[in-house]
Design a protein around this motif. Sequence first.
Motif, short mmCIF file in Angstrom:
data_model
loop_
_atom_site.label_atom_id
_atom_site.label_comp_id
_atom_site.label_asym_id
_atom_site.label_seq_id
_atom_site.Cartn_x
_atom_site.Cartn_y
_atom_site.Cartn_z
N SER A 1 -21.98 98.85 -7.44
CA SER A 1 -21.98 99.84 -6.36
C SER A 1 -21.33 101.15 -6.78
O SER A 1 -21.53 102.17 -6.14
CB SER A 1 -21.29 99.27 -5.11
OG SER A 1 -19.95 98.95 -5.39
N ARG A 2 -20.57 101.14 -7.87
CA ARG A 2 -19.96 102.39 -8.35
C ARG A 2 -20.96 103.28 -9.07
O ARG A 2 -20.87 104.49 -9.00
CB ARG A 2 -18.77 102.09 -9.26
CG ARG A 2 -17.53 101.75 -8.46
CD ARG A 2 -16.33 101.63 -9.34
NE ARG A 2 -16.25 100.22 -9.72
CZ ARG A 2 -15.70 99.77 -10.81
NH1 ARG A 2 -15.16 100.59 -11.67
NH2 ARG A 2 -15.69 98.48 -11.06
N ARG A 3 -21.89 102.69 -9.76
CA ARG A 3 -22.93 103.44 -10.48
C ARG A 3 -24.27 102.74 -10.32
O ARG A 3 -24.83 102.20 -11.28
CB ARG A 3 -22.57 103.53 -11.96
CG ARG A 3 -21.45 104.46 -12.23
CD ARG A 3 -21.87 105.40 -13.30
NE ARG A 3 -20.86 106.43 -13.43
CZ ARG A 3 -21.16 107.64 -13.75
NH1 ARG A 3 -22.38 107.98 -13.97
NH2 ARG A 3 -20.21 108.54 -13.86
N PRO A 4 -24.82 102.77 -9.11
CA PRO A 4 -26.06 102.04 -8.88
C PRO A 4 -27.26 102.71 -9.54
O PRO A 4 -27.34 103.93 -9.59
CB PRO A 4 -26.20 102.06 -7.35
CG PRO A 4 -25.50 103.31 -6.94
CD PRO A 4 -24.35 103.45 -7.90
N THR A 5 -28.14 101.89 -10.06
CA THR A 5 -29.43 102.39 -10.55
C THR A 5 -30.56 101.82 -9.72
O THR A 5 -31.67 102.34 -9.74
CB THR A 5 -29.65 102.04 -12.04
OG1 THR A 5 -29.56 100.63 -12.21
CG2 THR A 5 -28.63 102.74 -12.92
N VAL A 6 -30.27 100.73 -8.98
CA VAL A 6 -31.26 100.09 -8.11
C VAL A 6 -30.57 99.68 -6.81
O VAL A 6 -29.48 99.12 -6.84
CB VAL A 6 -31.89 98.85 -8.79
CG1 VAL A 6 -32.81 98.11 -7.83
CG2 VAL A 6 -32.63 99.23 -10.05
N LEU A 7 -31.24 99.96 -5.68
CA LEU A 7 -30.78 99.50 -4.37
C LEU A 7 -31.75 98.42 -3.92
O LEU A 7 -32.96 98.59 -4.05
CB LEU A 7 -30.77 100.64 -3.36
CG LEU A 7 -29.96 101.88 -3.74
CD1 LEU A 7 -30.12 102.96 -2.68
CD2 LEU A 7 -28.50 101.54 -3.94
N TRP A 8 -31.24 97.31 -3.39
CA TRP A 8 -32.10 96.19 -3.01
C TRP A 8 -31.61 95.50 -1.75
O TRP A 8 -30.47 95.66 -1.35
CB TRP A 8 -32.22 95.19 -4.16
CG TRP A 8 -30.91 94.71 -4.72
CD1 TRP A 8 -30.24 95.23 -5.79
CD2 TRP A 8 -30.10 93.62 -4.25
NE1 TRP A 8 -29.07 94.53 -6.01
CE2 TRP A 8 -28.96 93.55 -5.07
CE3 TRP A 8 -30.23 92.72 -3.21
CZ2 TRP A 8 -27.97 92.60 -4.89
CZ3 TRP A 8 -29.23 91.77 -3.01
CH2 TRP A 8 -28.12 91.71 -3.87
N THR B 1 -36.75 95.36 -4.09
CA THR B 1 -36.24 96.62 -4.60
C THR B 1 -36.64 97.73 -3.64
O THR B 1 -37.82 97.90 -3.33
CB THR B 1 -36.78 96.91 -6.01
OG1 THR B 1 -36.34 95.87 -6.90
CG2 THR B 1 -36.30 98.25 -6.54
N LEU B 2 -35.66 98.47 -3.15
CA LEU B 2 -35.92 99.56 -2.22
C LEU B 2 -36.02 100.91 -2.92
O LEU B 2 -36.82 101.75 -2.54
CB LEU B 2 -34.82 99.64 -1.16
CG LEU B 2 -34.65 98.42 -0.27
CD1 LEU B 2 -33.47 98.63 0.67
CD2 LEU B 2 -35.92 98.16 0.52
N ALA B 3 -35.17 101.10 -3.94
CA ALA B 3 -35.16 102.41 -4.60
C ALA B 3 -34.51 102.30 -5.97
O ALA B 3 -33.64 101.46 -6.19
CB ALA B 3 -34.40 103.42 -3.75
N ARG B 4 -34.94 103.18 -6.84
CA ARG B 4 -34.27 103.39 -8.12
C ARG B 4 -33.50 104.69 -8.01
O ARG B 4 -34.00 105.66 -7.45
CB ARG B 4 -35.27 103.45 -9.27
CG ARG B 4 -35.97 102.12 -9.48
CD ARG B 4 -36.69 102.09 -10.84
NE ARG B 4 -37.35 100.84 -11.02
CZ ARG B 4 -36.76 99.73 -11.49
NH1 ARG B 4 -35.51 99.76 -11.84
NH2 ARG B 4 -37.43 98.62 -11.61
N VAL B 5 -32.30 104.70 -8.53
CA VAL B 5 -31.42 105.86 -8.42
C VAL B 5 -31.31 106.51 -9.79
O VAL B 5 -30.94 105.85 -10.76
CB VAL B 5 -30.02 105.44 -7.91
CG1 VAL B 5 -29.09 106.63 -7.80
CG2 VAL B 5 -30.14 104.69 -6.59
N SER B 6 -31.63 107.79 -9.87
CA SER B 6 -31.59 108.47 -11.16
C SER B 6 -30.44 109.48 -11.25
O SER B 6 -30.24 110.08 -12.29
CB SER B 6 -32.92 109.19 -11.42
OG SER B 6 -33.16 110.14 -10.41
#
Length: 118
Positions: free
Chosen positions: A22-29, A66-71
């Motif tokens: 949760s500190r450096r997410p790349t994927v939210l699910w 998977t809801l989103a990828r975080v860039s």
Amino acid sequence: MGAIGLPGFTIDLARGGCFPSSRRPTVLWIGVEPSVPLATLHAALAEVLTEHGIAVESRAFEPHITLARVSRRLPAGWVEEFLATAAGFSETAVPVAAFSLYASERTSNGAVHTVLGR
């Protein structure tokens, strides 16, 4: 995969989460509660893939959506708000009538998802 003939079922949503943290997410699910129908579908897919020479992951099946990828870095407090909101989805039943196979290609403009079969 078209030969897999299983009846529809429902999945129950569980808590939300982030990969890798949760500190450096790349994927939210959103998690999906394990169930017999979902495990049956997973096993049937694994069997078909193996029969066609496609390697199946050896790690345990952890059902999620998977809801989103975080860039990029998210604003302060955003991940905590997402996790709190996602907790409200717990025990929400979602009908499953079909499944699709997607090809996912990462491009400079983001991921491109193409349905290969349903």
